[in-house]
Write an enzyme that holds these catalytic residues in place. Structure first.
Site, PDB file in Angstrom:
ATOM      1  N   HIS A 123       1.561   2.613  -7.672  1.00 46.30           N
ATOM      2  CA  HIS A 123       2.769   3.373  -7.963  1.00 46.30           C
ATOM      3  C   HIS A 123       3.741   2.427  -8.676  1.00 46.30           C
ATOM      4  O   HIS A 123       3.757   1.234  -8.388  1.00 46.30           O
ATOM      5  CB  HIS A 123       3.352   3.813  -6.613  1.00 46.30           C
ATOM      6  CG  HIS A 123       4.504   4.772  -6.709  1.00 46.30           C
ATOM      7  ND1 HIS A 123       5.778   4.370  -6.996  1.00 46.30           N
ATOM      8  CD2 HIS A 123       4.569   6.110  -6.509  1.00 46.30           C
ATOM      9  CE1 HIS A 123       6.586   5.416  -6.973  1.00 46.30           C
ATOM     10  NE2 HIS A 123       5.874   6.492  -6.685  1.00 46.30           N
ATOM     11  N   ASP A 201       1.808  -1.810   0.212  1.00 47.19           N
ATOM     12  CA  ASP A 201       2.539  -0.572   0.009  1.00 47.19           C
ATOM     13  C   ASP A 201       1.873   0.480   0.910  1.00 47.19           C
ATOM     14  O   ASP A 201       0.817   1.011   0.578  1.00 47.19           O
ATOM     15  CB  ASP A 201       2.458  -0.184  -1.462  1.00 47.19           C
ATOM     16  CG  ASP A 201       3.042   1.196  -1.736  1.00 47.19           C
ATOM     17  OD1 ASP A 201       3.364   1.918  -0.764  1.00 47.19           O
ATOM     18  OD2 ASP A 201       3.147   1.561  -2.914  1.00 47.19           O
ATOM     19  N   GLN A 204       1.836   5.699   1.595  1.00 47.46           N
ATOM     20  CA  GLN A 204       0.930   6.844   1.791  1.00 47.46           C
ATOM     21  C   GLN A 204      -0.024   6.616   2.968  1.00 47.46           C
ATOM     22  O   GLN A 204      -1.001   7.348   3.113  1.00 47.46           O
ATOM     23  CB  GLN A 204       0.128   7.110   0.508  1.00 47.46           C
ATOM     24  CG  GLN A 204       0.976   7.502  -0.698  1.00 47.46           C
ATOM     25  CD  GLN A 204       1.637   8.867  -0.561  1.00 47.46           C
ATOM     26  OE1 GLN A 204       1.374   9.627   0.378  1.00 47.46           O
ATOM     27  NE2 GLN A 204       2.528   9.177  -1.481  1.00 47.46           N
ATOM     28  N   LYS A 227       8.478  10.844   3.697  1.00 49.12           N
ATOM     29  CA  LYS A 227       7.109  11.334   3.532  1.00 49.12           C
ATOM     30  C   LYS A 227       6.429  11.526   4.887  1.00 49.12           C
ATOM     31  O   LYS A 227       5.212  11.705   4.965  1.00 49.12           O
ATOM     32  CB  LYS A 227       6.303  10.364   2.659  1.00 49.12           C
ATOM     33  CG  LYS A 227       6.822  10.285   1.216  1.00 49.12           C
ATOM     34  CD  LYS A 227       5.945   9.422   0.371  1.00 49.12           C
ATOM     35  CE  LYS A 227       6.642   8.883  -0.852  1.00 49.12           C
ATOM     36  NZ  LYS A 227       6.586   9.774  -2.024  1.00 49.12           N
ATOM     37  N   CYS A 365       4.223   8.781 -11.115  1.00 47.95           N
ATOM     38  CA  CYS A 365       4.761   7.408 -11.128  1.00 47.95           C
ATOM     39  C   CYS A 365       3.637   6.386 -11.162  1.00 47.95           C
ATOM     40  O   CYS A 365       3.722   5.335 -10.537  1.00 47.95           O
ATOM     41  CB  CYS A 365       5.662   7.134  -9.926  1.00 47.95           C
ATOM     42  SG  CYS A 365       7.111   8.152  -9.884  1.00 47.95           S
TER      43      CYS A 365
HETATM   44  C1  LIG Z   1       2.071   4.785  -3.003  1.00 46.51           C
HETATM   45  C2  LIG Z   1       3.552   4.909  -3.143  1.00 46.51           C
HETATM   46  N1  LIG Z   1       4.298   3.814  -3.183  1.00 46.51           N
HETATM   47  C3  LIG Z   1       5.640   3.861  -3.291  1.00 46.51           C
HETATM   48  C4  LIG Z   1       6.306   5.051  -3.375  1.00 46.51           C
HETATM   49  C5  LIG Z   1       7.782   5.044  -3.498  1.00 46.51           C
HETATM   50  O1  LIG Z   1       8.392   5.595  -2.386  1.00 46.51           O
HETATM   51  P1  LIG Z   1       9.857   6.177  -2.457  1.00 46.51           P
HETATM   52  O2  LIG Z   1       9.810   7.373  -3.345  1.00 46.51           O
HETATM   53  O3  LIG Z   1      10.208   6.489  -1.056  1.00 46.51           O
HETATM   54  O4  LIG Z   1      10.728   5.110  -3.026  1.00 46.51           O
HETATM   55  C6  LIG Z   1       5.571   6.234  -3.348  1.00 46.51           C
HETATM   56  C7  LIG Z   1       6.255   7.537  -3.460  1.00 46.51           C
HETATM   57  O5  LIG Z   1       5.905   8.407  -4.209  1.00 46.51           O
HETATM   58  C8  LIG Z   1       4.157   6.165  -3.227  1.00 46.51           C
HETATM   59  O6  LIG Z   1       3.417   7.271  -3.199  1.00 46.51           O
END
Ligand SMILES: Cc1ncc(COP(=O)(O)O)c(C=O)c1O
Lengths: 410, 155
Positions: A123, A201, A204, A227, A365
């Protein structure tokens, strides 16, 4: 134990509405989940019953607010197996948590010639902070190769680590596009063998399965409350205590100092050091309620529910002619990205939306990943505790409707 | 609830038959021989990608328009319809047509008869996220014309 989905659905007022004349089917949970009454109620109780600033007043309201706020931290710590609540730093979202690692630790240490290892499936939030830090320091980023089945090439990862100078590794526990579940523990251990620090990260991951940060042994993890049933504006950074102590704060000011003088200041202990200013009190108290909710369901059960739904969805979607499903079949997170030949995701989601089915389309993203997959965008259906097989049938039905609408044989 | 939730989406208002026809059977795809105006634009949010090429005849009128790209039906149909509409126009007329199209797509009231079949895209104005799709090819034309005119003035 199987989830009692009918009962769970009663807790989510938003699900009981019609969308464009059809009962709403919400399959965009990887973007943000819906919130149960219990979470919304926690917000109402705070604002109606004990709204006050935390860590400041001596009066009873302030004490109640502080207890609830810190209580939420303790719940989250327990939820992820953190040795101490003080290792949980509240952030606005997952992105802020990752940036705090970049600004508070990485940028101070990165030297020309150093290497950061990450992957092309990340992401943007787990990519751009490292790219920026690397650029500023004249360091290099190396990307772990993606295999055709959507998993990371672990041999290539070994080679990158063996090439030397790796100071920092960042990868996602679960891909928000491919659904790939990366082998967290193994990848962390390999990075540690070459002396690199590792950020996972886990945005998810944490909402969907049992997590134990001690078992993973990562140096930091990032997650997002919104989420996992909590309000927007909630996320957290978890770190090993010695690293959190080593890190610089990202923001300076009230609440984050232990002493302040005209000549300078000393920082407070973790996590206060990282939480300058009045925090997002209500939403984190509600995050605590979200964790209670998930804990009462049992994360093994949440995982099993999503796994069964995803397997069912994979099977049903595979029946559709001209469909391409991305990522490995199993193991995978509770989401499926797909492409339907001849129908652009925007067009597809317009038809689905007219049928009351909400999915996400776009690059999620993850533009570098779109380039690797050689698609402009994908469709993504992502599942959570309140989704049912009947809803997946609705998705499939609507996909067939879209094919028909755009004039393809179904 | 948003107003959209209360008023069912009308799919056939967005996707009129002529749009689907241009999407399935795109007109004027390819490259022109002596392009004087050439612009490639990309919309990273949805991945739409369009290039427009225009050549001018001796009389200063557009004698060929070709385009290439990939994207959703709205962006592709819009490029296809635009390419048909531009042939034989002067650049000033093309400019006028473009401004008229922009007004229509923003949902402004008006008489858009001059746009001919392109009026089929008027329904897009009710779907704000799709406006960028419909305007991509026209933005190619707009920026291409700017560059052409800028080049002319300088040279
Ligand atoms: C794998 C992953 N990392 C990071 C993020 C970023 O999270 P946030 O939108 O809470 O900043 C997301 C959110 O879509 C994500 O799916």
């Amino acid at each position: 134990m199987a989830l009692d989905v009918a009962r769970i659905r009663q807790d989510f007022p938003i699900l009981h509405q019609e969308m464009n004349g059809h009962p709403l089917v919400y399959l965009d949970n990887a973007a943000t989940t819906q919130k149960p009454r219990q979470v919304i109620q926690a917000l109402v109780e705070y604002y109606e019953g004990y709204n006050a600033n935390v860590h400041r007043g001596i009066h009873t309201l302030a004490e109640r607010a502080t207890d609830a706020y810190e209580g939420a931290r303790a719940k989250i710590a327990r939820f992820i197996g953190s040795p101490s609540p003080n290792q949980v730093v509240f952030t606005r979202n997952g992105t802020e948590a990752l940036n705090m690692i970049a600004y508070g630790w990485l940028r101070q240490r990165l030297r020309p010639g150093d290497v950061i290892v990450t992957s092309g499936m990340e992401h943007h939030s787990n990519l751009i902070p490292w790219q920026q830090a690397a650029q500023a320091a004249g360091a290099q980023i190396k990307y772990i190769e993606l295999l055709p089945d959507g998993t990371l090439n672990q041999e290539h990862y070994d080679r990158l680590l063996a090439e030397g100078n790796v100071r920092f590794v960042a990868f996602s526990g679960a891909s928000n596009v491919l659904g790939t579940l990366n082998p967290i523990k193994e990848m962390v251990a390999k990075a540690h063998q070459v002396g690199a620090k590792v950020a996972v990260d886990a945005v998810q991951v944490v909402p969907h399965m049992p997590v134990n940060v001690v078992d993973w042994d990562a140096d930091w993890i990032a997650a997002a409350g919104h989420k996992m049933l909590a309000p927007t504006g909630t996320g957290f950074l978890w770190g090993k205590m010695e690293l959190l102590e080593e890190m610089e704060p990202t923001y300076f000011g009230g609440s984050m100092i232990s002493e302040a003088h005209l000549s300078g200041a000393k920082w407070a202990e973790c996590p206060a050091k990282f939480e300058a200013g009045t925090p997002n009190i209500a939403d984190f108290i509600a995050f605590g309620a979200a964790v209670d909710y998930l804990s009462s369901l049992g994360m093994e059960n949440v995982y099993a529910h999503e796994k069964a739904l995803t397997e069912y969805a994979w099977e049903r979607l595979s029946e559709i002619g001209g469909i391409r499903l991305f990522g490995p079949r199993q193991p995978r997170a509770g989401l499926i990205s797909f492409d339907v030949e001849g129908i652009h995701p925007h067009d597809l989601s317009a038809v689905l939306n007219a049928d009351g089915v909400a999915i996400r389309v776009g690059h999620h993203c993850a533009q570098p990943l779109m380039e690797i997959l050689d698609v402009p965008a994908t469709n993504r259906a992502s599942f959570y505790i309140y989704n049912t097989q009947a809803e997946i049938d609705r998705l499939v039905e609507s996909l067939l409707h879209a094919k028909e609408f755009f004039g393809y044989d179904v | 609830m948003t107003s959209e939730a209360r008023h069912p989406v009308n799919l056939s208002a967005l996707y009129q038959q002529v749009i689907l026809d241009h999407y399935k059977k795109p007109r004027n795809k390819g490259a022109v021989e002596r392009a004087v105006l050439k612009k490639h634009l990309h919309n990273p949010t949805c991945g739409d990608d369009v290039e427009v090429q225009v050549s001018l005849g001796e009389d200063g009128r557009i004698d060929d328009v070709k385009w290439n790209g990939r994207g959703c039906s709205i962006s592709m149909a819009s490029a296809s319809m635009m390419s048909v509409a531009l042939k034989g126009k002067t650049l000033a007329e093309a400019q006028e047509l473009m401004q008229s199209f922009y007004r229509m797509i923003q949902g402004e009231e008006g008489n858009y008869k001059a746009l001919g079949e392109i009026q089929a895209l008027s329904g897009v104005s009710k779907f704000p996220v799709r406006i960028k799709c419909a305007t991509l090819a026209w933005h190619c034309l707009e920026e291409g014309m700017k560059e052409y005119e800028g080049g002319d003035a300088n040279g």
